[in-house]
Every structure is written in structure tokens, then in C-alpha cells.
Design a protein around this motif. Structure first.
Motif, PDB file in Angstrom:
ATOM      1  N   THR A 133       0.889   3.833  -3.157  1.00 12.71           N
ATOM      2  CA  THR A 133       0.590   5.249  -2.929  1.00 12.71           C
ATOM      3  C   THR A 133       1.715   6.128  -3.446  1.00 12.71           C
ATOM      4  N   SER A 190     -12.667   0.933  -4.077  1.00 14.10           N
ATOM      5  CA  SER A 190     -11.896   0.349  -2.969  1.00 14.10           C
ATOM      6  C   SER A 190     -12.055  -1.163  -2.930  1.00 14.10           C
ATOM      7  N   VAL A 215      -7.170   0.045   4.114  1.00 19.66           N
ATOM      8  CA  VAL A 215      -5.901   0.734   3.859  1.00 19.66           C
ATOM      9  C   VAL A 215      -5.908   1.537   2.560  1.00 19.66           C
ATOM     10  N   TYR A 216      -6.757   1.174   1.602  1.00 16.85           N
ATOM     11  CA  TYR A 216      -6.726   1.875   0.316  1.00 16.85           C
ATOM     12  C   TYR A 216      -7.830   2.919   0.148  1.00 16.85           C
ATOM     13  N   CYS A 221       0.830  -1.206   0.000  1.00 20.43           N
ATOM     14  CA  CYS A 221       0.000   0.000   0.000  1.00 20.43           C
ATOM     15  C   CYS A 221       0.865   1.258   0.000  1.00 20.43           C
ATOM     16  N   TRP A 224      -8.874   5.626   1.729  1.00 19.05           N
ATOM     17  CA  TRP A 224      -8.559   7.053   1.903  1.00 19.05           C
ATOM     18  C   TRP A 224      -7.912   7.646   0.652  1.00 19.05           C
ATOM     19  N   PRO A 225      -6.762   7.122   0.172  1.00 13.28           N
ATOM     20  CA  PRO A 225      -6.164   7.738  -1.030  1.00 13.28           C
ATOM     21  C   PRO A 225      -7.037   7.605  -2.270  1.00 13.28           C
ATOM     22  N   SER A 235      -5.639   6.551   7.487  1.00 10.73           N
ATOM     23  CA  SER A 235      -6.077   5.321   8.151  1.00 10.73           C
ATOM     24  C   SER A 235      -4.906   4.455   8.603  1.00 10.73           C
ATOM     25  N   LEU A 236      -3.771   4.573   7.925  1.00 13.10           N
ATOM     26  CA  LEU A 236      -2.656   3.672   8.205  1.00 13.10           C
ATOM     27  C   LEU A 236      -2.085   3.828   9.605  1.00 13.10           C
ATOM     28  N   ASP A 262      -2.950   9.032   3.449  1.00 10.59           N
ATOM     29  CA  ASP A 262      -3.655   7.831   3.899  1.00 10.59           C
ATOM     30  C   ASP A 262      -3.663   7.824   5.425  1.00 10.59           C
TER      31      ASP A 262
END
Length: 410
Positions: free
Chosen positions: A139, A362, A332-333, A135, A335-336, A195-196, A193
Motif C-alpha cells: 500500500t 482482489s 486485506v487488499y 500489505c 479496500w485499497p 479493513s485492517l 485500508d
């Protein structure tokens, strides 16, 4: 953003089926939530079937809730409906707490079943790190340049190297602790991101459970784990009520207390009854906690865990996510990908459009992540753990009671 799935290991309801059918349990769950629960189960330990449950579906719901909550902030620059209604935690925050509660339950079980602490940690690293690393790379190498191109109509100047660059984004964050949230000044300097950042605390909880297991506390001194959970909960609640934020890392304490509540729910699953009065009481306490922001951390963890495990131990949705766990990839994906959709003008003036498009995109990326990264990594669980990990806290776990774990799997 992740998620996971331990004392006596709970299994299927004890006793032959004909005996349960003959005598019956008259208080078996009914009402609006009864379809989610396991009919006839007297305790959480009897209701939980490791092979047949709703937990994968529930984690998908939690991941989608995080995504939906973020859409309100991205599109309208405001709290989501729950946050606006109560003035307290947003639905996304509650969902993240739910992830930690479920992880505490499932990861404790995983530790109880592992042959050693090193093997347990090897399994946990395989679940969380490969997807996280990929991830970061995706990104930095794909999504970052796309956002840069959409914001500037050129790729010129994209910071591949140097300070706050794509290279340092991957390198600085590789050990799960997020030290660099952006690349250059993408997204107006905001996180690429956000959330990470919770994955670091998840990994700390894995390590904590590994240590507690190596010390023999999970199996022989579960009251000590209950005391530790109570201490963390009191500290987190006191810090939240006072509003002083005196503690070094409020996130660490909050997530640890949530995780330990889930762990305690597993360790005492044989003594926790599942019935309608307790479910109703839990829902009432949770509603009070959400309505009174200062009461959320003092009141919410136990009733939220009870509600989630009530729903999660059912079997009506057990096929959802049974072959591929997309919750981690979505977490994990999303947000971006939401940022990318907004730059493309998809849902920039409609929360609903943004949510629908974000969930679809997503989910598609999560499917690719599962098949190309996460599932191949998990296939290495039976491989030899690295030597440095094999010697770490190498005290073997106690052999589980076969009568209670013959149906369990991880």
C-alpha cells in the motif's frame, strides 16, 4: 482484512459406517439448506470433519460480502442493501462478525492441538503478520503512489518520509494496531485500508485463547469459558442497547464476544445438536436481530454462529479453497484496490461493475499473496519458535484424546 480456522476435539461421526447406514437417522437435515449440512450428523462435534468441510468456501463468501458492502459506500456513499432495509448492521459488518465467530471455533481447536502456548502463538503469528506487513508495504510503496498519481497527475510531493508518510504508515501500524490510516491526504483524507483495523482485535483474541489454554480452562474448565463469553456478550449487548458507548473500546468487546461464542461452540460441540428445528429457530432469531438494530448484538451471535457452522460443517464445497486460502488476501487488499479502480473510473457510477472488477482484481492479488507470502510463511510452522515466544506461557497443552482427534489436522 483476515480470518482463521477447539474441551473435546470434535471429529468425524462416531461409529462404523455400516451401523449408521443400517439404523439411519430419520431427522437428518433436508429442506433448502440440507445440501450444505452433513447427512446423519447428530451433533456439531460429529458433523465437523477438520479435513473435509465447507469452511474455506464460507470464509471466501464472507470476504466477498465485505467487499460488496464496501462498494455501496464507495460508489453510492450509502449503506448496503441490508443496512438500508433494516436500518441496522450492514452485510459487511455481519460478515466480519462471522469471521470472528468462525475464528473462535477454529482457533480454539488449534490451541487444543498445539504442543504449547508458545507454539500455538507462533503458528498464529505466521498466519496473520507476514501478509499484514506485506500489505502495508504494498500500500505504501505501490498503491499509495498510484493513487497519488491518479489524483494529481504527478508523483511529485508524494510523502515518502516525514509525518503521515509512507514510512510512518508502515512503521506506526506494524504491530497490527492501526494508528495511521492514511498517507498524506490520499482519498480525501479517508482510510486507505479500513479493513485492517480488525486484525488487531483478532490477534488479541488469539492471545486470549492462548492464555485460557495455558490455564487449562479450555480442556478442564470449559464452563469458565462459557461464563466469560456470557459476560462479554452481556456487556456488549448492554452497551449497544443503551447507545451510550461508555466502554473504552466497543470494537474490542464486540469482537471478543463473537470470538468467544465461536470458542464455546467448539468446546460444547459434543452437546450441540444439528437439526432442522434449531436451524429454523436460529434463522428466525437472526432475522429478528437484523430487523431490530438494537437487538442485533443481544440476539445475533449464537444463531449466526449456529447457521455458519451448520453450513460450514458440510462437505459439498470442501474443494473450494482447499489448496489456497484466498479469503485473507481478499479481505486485506480489497479496500485499497477498490479505491484504485474508482480513481481509474472503473465502476465509479455502477455498483455492479465496481463489485465485479473489485472481486476479480482482489482475487488475483490474493493468489499472489498466498503463493508469495502466506504459504511460504506457513511452511515455517514446524521451525523453531523464537526464544522469546517459546518461553511465553510455556506450560504445555494437555495431550488430546487420541480416539477423538485421530482425524484432526490443522
Amino acid at each position: 482484512m483476515t480470518h482463521a480456522s477447539s474441551a473435546r476435539a470434535p471429529g468425524r461421526p462416531e461409529g462404523p459406517r455400516h451401523r449408521r447406514k443400517r439404523h439411519g437417522w430419520p431427522w437428518a437435515p433436508q429442506g433448502p439448506w440440507g445440501w450444505l449440512a452433513t447427512p446423519g450428523a447428530r451433533t456439531l462435534g460429529q458433523a465437523f470433519d477438520p479435513r473435509h468441510n465447507n469452511l474455506n468456501a464460507l470464509r471466501l463468501v464472507l470476504a466477498a460480502t465485505v467487499l460488496v458492502s464496501h462498494s455501496w459506500g464507495f460508489v453510492r456513499d450509502e449503506d448496503d442493501p441490508l443496512g438500508k432495509l433494516t436500518g441496522g448492521p450492514e452485510a459487511g459488518e455481519v460478515a466480519v462478525d462471522g469471521f470472528f465467530l468462525l475464528s473462535g471455533f477454529l482457533i480454539t481447536r488449534s490451541r487444543q492441538r498445539a504442543r504449547s502456548t508458545g507454539r500455538f502463538l507462533w503458528h498464529r503469528l505466521l498466519r496473520i503478520l507476514p501478509g499484514f506487513w506485506v500489505c502495508l508495504a504494498v500500500t505504501a510503496v505501490i498503491l499509495g503512489p498510484l493513487l497519488w498519481l491518479l489524483e494529481r497527475d504527478t508523483l511529485a510531493g508524494y510523502p515518502w518520509t516525514g509525518a503521515d508518510s509512507a514510512l510512518t504508515y508502515v512503521a506506526a501500524n506494524a504491530l497490527l494496531r492501526m494508528h495511521q490510516f492514511n498517507i498524506g491526504d490520499l482519498n480525501g483524507g479517508g482510510a486507505l485500508d479500513g479493513s485492517l483495523h480488525t486484525l488487531f482485535f483478532e490477534a488479541l483474541c488469539y492471545l486470549m485463547i492462548g492464555i485460557l489454554g495455558a490455564m487449562g480452562l479450555l480442556r478442564r474448565r470449559r464452563a469458565a469459558v462459557l461464563g466469560l463469553a456470557a459476560a462479554c456478550w452481556v456487556l456488549a449487548a448492554a452497551d449497544a442497547v443503551s447507545g451510550a458507548d461508555r466502554l473504552a473500546d466497543a470494537y474490542a468487546l464486540r469482537f471478543t464476544s463473537m470470538f468467544l461464542v465461536g470458542a464455546v461452540m467448539f468446546l460444547y460441540a459434543d452437546r450441540i445438536p444439528l437439526n432442522r428445528p434449531l436451524l429454523a429457530a436460529s434463522c428466525c432469531l437472526l432475522a429478528i436481530a437484523l430487523a431490530a438494530p438494537a437487538a442485533y448484538l443481544p440476539l445475533a451471535p449464537a444463531p449466526l454462529a449456529y447457521f455458519l457452522l451448520w453450513a460450514g460443517t458440510g462437505r459439498r464445497l470442501m474443494r473450494v479453497g482447499s489448496r489456497r486460502d484466498l479469503s485473507y488476501g481478499i479481505y486485506v487488499y480489497s479496500w485499497p484496490l477498490q479505491l484504485l479502480l474508482l480513481e481509474l473510473g472503473v465502476g465509479d457510477d455502477s455498483v455492479t461493475v465496481n463489485i465485479v472488477a473489485s472481486i476479480g482484481l482482489s482475487a488475483a492479488v490474493a493468489v499472489a499473496s498466498w503463493h508469495l507470502v502466506e504459504s511460504p510463511a506457513l511452511a515455517l510452522k514446524s521451525a523453531a519458535a523464537p526464544s522469546w515466544l517459546g518461553g511465553f506461557l510455556s506450560r504445555p497443552a494437555a495431550v488430546p484424546d487420541q480416539r477423538r482427534t485421530r482425524h484432526a489436522s490443522r
